[in-house]
Write a protein that holds these residues in place. Sequence first.
Motif, PDB file in Angstrom:
ATOM      1  N   ALA A 282     -12.602 103.026  -6.822  1.00 11.79           N
ATOM      2  CA  ALA A 282     -14.005 103.548  -6.288  1.00 11.79           C
ATOM      3  C   ALA A 282     -14.407 102.517  -5.099  1.00 11.79           C
ATOM      4  CB  ALA A 282     -14.743 103.776  -7.521  1.00 11.79           C
ATOM      5  N   LYS A 283     -14.197 101.021  -5.365  1.00  8.60           N
ATOM      6  CA  LYS A 283     -14.761 100.198  -4.426  1.00  8.60           C
ATOM      7  C   LYS A 283     -13.942 100.256  -2.936  1.00  8.60           C
ATOM      8  CE  LYS A 283     -16.601  96.539  -7.056  1.00  8.60           C
ATOM      9  NZ  LYS A 283     -16.655  95.073  -7.434  1.00  8.60           N
ATOM     10  N   GLY A 284     -12.659 100.622  -3.195  1.00  7.28           N
ATOM     11  CA  GLY A 284     -11.797 100.741  -2.130  1.00  7.28           C
ATOM     12  C   GLY A 284     -11.897 101.976  -1.264  1.00  7.28           C
ATOM     13  N   ILE A 285     -12.448 103.038  -2.024  1.00  3.95           N
ATOM     14  CA  ILE A 285     -12.794 104.557  -1.341  1.00  3.95           C
ATOM     15  C   ILE A 285     -14.328 104.051  -0.626  1.00  3.95           C
ATOM     16  CG2 ILE A 285     -13.488 106.672  -1.914  1.00  3.95           C
ATOM     17  CD1 ILE A 285     -11.353 106.770  -4.140  1.00  3.95           C
ATOM     18  N   ALA A 286     -15.048 103.027  -1.231  1.00  6.75           N
ATOM     19  CA  ALA A 286     -16.303 103.365  -0.733  1.00  6.75           C
ATOM     20  C   ALA A 286     -16.158 102.268   0.595  1.00  6.75           C
ATOM     21  CB  ALA A 286     -17.095 102.335  -1.681  1.00  6.75           C
ATOM     22  N   ASP A 287     -15.406 101.126   0.625  1.00  7.04           N
ATOM     23  CA  ASP A 287     -15.322 100.254   1.744  1.00  7.04           C
ATOM     24  C   ASP A 287     -14.692 101.268   2.870  1.00  7.04           C
ATOM     25  OD1 ASP A 287     -16.233  98.187  -0.051  1.00  7.04           O
ATOM     26  OD2 ASP A 287     -14.162  97.343   0.005  1.00  7.04           O
ATOM     27  N   ALA A 288     -13.622 102.015   2.643  1.00  6.51           N
ATOM     28  CA  ALA A 288     -13.026 102.738   3.628  1.00  6.51           C
ATOM     29  C   ALA A 288     -14.095 103.763   4.123  1.00  6.51           C
ATOM     30  CB  ALA A 288     -11.837 103.587   2.961  1.00  6.51           C
ATOM     31  N   ALA A 289     -15.018 104.229   3.427  1.00  7.19           N
ATOM     32  CA  ALA A 289     -15.773 105.569   3.647  1.00  7.19           C
ATOM     33  C   ALA A 289     -16.963 104.531   4.693  1.00  7.19           C
ATOM     34  CB  ALA A 289     -16.469 106.076   2.621  1.00  7.19           C
ATOM     35  N   MET A 290     -17.361 103.502   4.162  1.00 12.06           N
ATOM     36  CA  MET A 290     -18.376 102.828   5.014  1.00 12.06           C
ATOM     37  C   MET A 290     -17.693 102.277   6.459  1.00 12.06           C
ATOM     38  SD  MET A 290     -21.441 101.639   5.024  1.00 12.06           S
ATOM     39  CE  MET A 290     -22.296 100.875   3.958  1.00 12.06           C
ATOM     40  N   LEU A 291     -16.405 102.020   6.378  1.00 11.23           N
ATOM     41  CA  LEU A 291     -15.912 101.681   7.813  1.00 11.23           C
ATOM     42  C   LEU A 291     -15.926 102.908   8.676  1.00 11.23           C
ATOM     43  CD1 LEU A 291     -12.775  99.333   6.895  1.00 11.23           C
ATOM     44  CD2 LEU A 291     -14.893  98.828   8.221  1.00 11.23           C
ATOM     45  N   GLU A 292     -15.511 104.254   7.972  1.00  8.67           N
ATOM     46  CA  GLU A 292     -15.387 105.459   8.841  1.00  8.67           C
ATOM     47  C   GLU A 292     -17.236 105.695   9.180  1.00  8.67           C
ATOM     48  OE1 GLU A 292     -14.377 108.796  10.480  1.00  8.67           O
ATOM     49  OE2 GLU A 292     -13.271 107.229   9.662  1.00  8.67           O
TER      50      GLU A 292
ATOM     51  N   LEU B 171     -20.537 108.589  -8.382  1.00  6.17           N
ATOM     52  CA  LEU B 171     -20.129 109.596  -8.225  1.00  6.17           C
ATOM     53  C   LEU B 171     -18.658 109.846  -8.777  1.00  6.17           C
ATOM     54  CD1 LEU B 171     -21.151 110.447  -4.631  1.00  6.17           C
ATOM     55  CD2 LEU B 171     -21.972 111.625  -6.621  1.00  6.17           C
ATOM     56  N   LEU B 172     -17.762 108.825  -8.487  1.00  2.05           N
ATOM     57  CA  LEU B 172     -16.373 108.823  -8.926  1.00  2.05           C
ATOM     58  C   LEU B 172     -16.144 108.560 -10.452  1.00  2.05           C
ATOM     59  CD1 LEU B 172     -14.864 107.463  -5.808  1.00  2.05           C
ATOM     60  CD2 LEU B 172     -14.918 109.945  -6.376  1.00  2.05           C
ATOM     61  N   SER B 173     -17.049 107.699 -10.664  1.00  3.18           N
ATOM     62  CA  SER B 173     -16.864 107.194 -12.264  1.00  3.18           C
ATOM     63  C   SER B 173     -17.090 108.432 -13.218  1.00  3.18           C
ATOM     64  CB  SER B 173     -17.619 106.062 -12.762  1.00  3.18           C
ATOM     65  OG  SER B 173     -19.001 106.490 -12.533  1.00  3.18           O
ATOM     66  N   ARG B 174     -18.046 109.292 -12.887  1.00  2.00           N
ATOM     67  CA  ARG B 174     -18.350 110.429 -13.549  1.00  2.00           C
ATOM     68  C   ARG B 174     -16.991 111.536 -13.940  1.00  2.00           C
ATOM     69  NH1 ARG B 174     -24.380 110.815 -14.067  1.00  2.00           N
ATOM     70  NH2 ARG B 174     -24.929 109.099 -12.913  1.00  2.00           N
ATOM     71  N   SER B 175     -15.910 111.247 -12.888  1.00  2.00           N
ATOM     72  CA  SER B 175     -14.964 112.085 -13.267  1.00  2.00           C
ATOM     73  C   SER B 175     -13.829 111.460 -14.147  1.00  2.00           C
ATOM     74  CB  SER B 175     -14.110 112.527 -11.741  1.00  2.00           C
ATOM     75  OG  SER B 175     -13.409 111.363 -11.435  1.00  2.00           O
ATOM     76  N   GLY B 176     -14.190 110.054 -14.388  1.00  2.00           N
ATOM     77  CA  GLY B 176     -13.373 109.464 -15.136  1.00  2.00           C
ATOM     78  C   GLY B 176     -12.027 109.199 -14.826  1.00  2.00           C
ATOM     79  N   ALA B 177     -11.515 109.662 -13.710  1.00  2.00           N
ATOM     80  CA  ALA B 177     -10.380 109.547 -13.210  1.00  2.00           C
ATOM     81  C   ALA B 177      -9.931 108.480 -12.440  1.00  2.00           C
ATOM     82  CB  ALA B 177     -10.075 110.734 -12.062  1.00  2.00           C
ATOM     83  N   LEU B 178     -11.003 107.663 -11.929  1.00  2.00           N
ATOM     84  CA  LEU B 178     -10.770 106.429 -11.021  1.00  2.00           C
ATOM     85  C   LEU B 178     -11.274 105.018 -11.721  1.00  2.00           C
ATOM     86  CD1 LEU B 178     -11.956 108.027  -7.550  1.00  2.00           C
ATOM     87  CD2 LEU B 178      -9.504 107.528  -8.320  1.00  2.00           C
ATOM     88  N   GLU B 179     -10.639 104.222 -11.301  1.00  2.00           N
ATOM     89  CA  GLU B 179     -11.187 102.884 -11.896  1.00  2.00           C
ATOM     90  C   GLU B 179     -11.974 102.143 -10.975  1.00  2.00           C
ATOM     91  OE1 GLU B 179      -7.582 100.332 -12.318  1.00  2.00           O
ATOM     92  OE2 GLU B 179      -6.842 101.685 -13.720  1.00  2.00           O
ATOM     93  N   ARG B 180     -12.853 101.056 -11.400  1.00  2.00           N
ATOM     94  CA  ARG B 180     -13.805 100.600 -10.560  1.00  2.00           C
ATOM     95  C   ARG B 180     -13.493 100.173  -9.212  1.00  2.00           C
ATOM     96  NH1 ARG B 180     -18.737  99.512 -12.130  1.00  2.00           N
ATOM     97  NH2 ARG B 180     -20.089  97.963 -10.923  1.00  2.00           N
TER      98      ARG B 180
END
Length: 189
Positions: A129-139, A117-126
């Motif tokens: 995106a992993k950090g966001i996914a990890d934080a979201a999974m904790l939530e 989802l995030l890579s399609r915007s091209g704004a975030l590095e891998r």
Amino acid sequence: MGALQSLHGQPEYIDLAEKTGFSYEQIGILHKRFNQLSHNGETLRNFHHNGKGTADEIGFEEFLVVMSHFRPPSLHMTEEQRENVRREKLRFLFNMHDTDNDGTINLEEYRHVVEELLSRSGALERETAKGIADAAMLEVASISMGKMEPDEFYEGITFEHFLKLLDGFEIESKMSVRFLNMDTTTLCK
């Protein structure tokens, strides 16, 4: 219009209408779209970017079955029918992300979804995106499990957790295909 009329006489389309809930006219519209996407071929290819370069092919019937998950809810549904449609759509979404079919969306599967989802915007590095996914999974873990002890490990999102997370989110009509009265060939050019 000849293609739509020919649908009425073909037994396989009668079966498809019964199996998917689409009308003959809707099947005709989806058949046109399938032909556009497949360049009038027998199958559509879905390429996976998992490092192996694999491809799945689906025919028109499989395409219709997948699309049937996106039928809009009927205005004349009972609450029980509406809840069944909701659960069916959420199960479809859940299964899309549970790629190993073990009944749980684990951290790696969730990371993949977020990265896609995030890579399609091209704004975030891998790594971001992993950090966001990890934080979201904790939530998700805190919502699903409540307070966890330091030695507890969150296995992942079960379907029951998924239902809990999306409680109150109106998916019945948001996750539906709309049939417009227009020629779709102009949209593909």
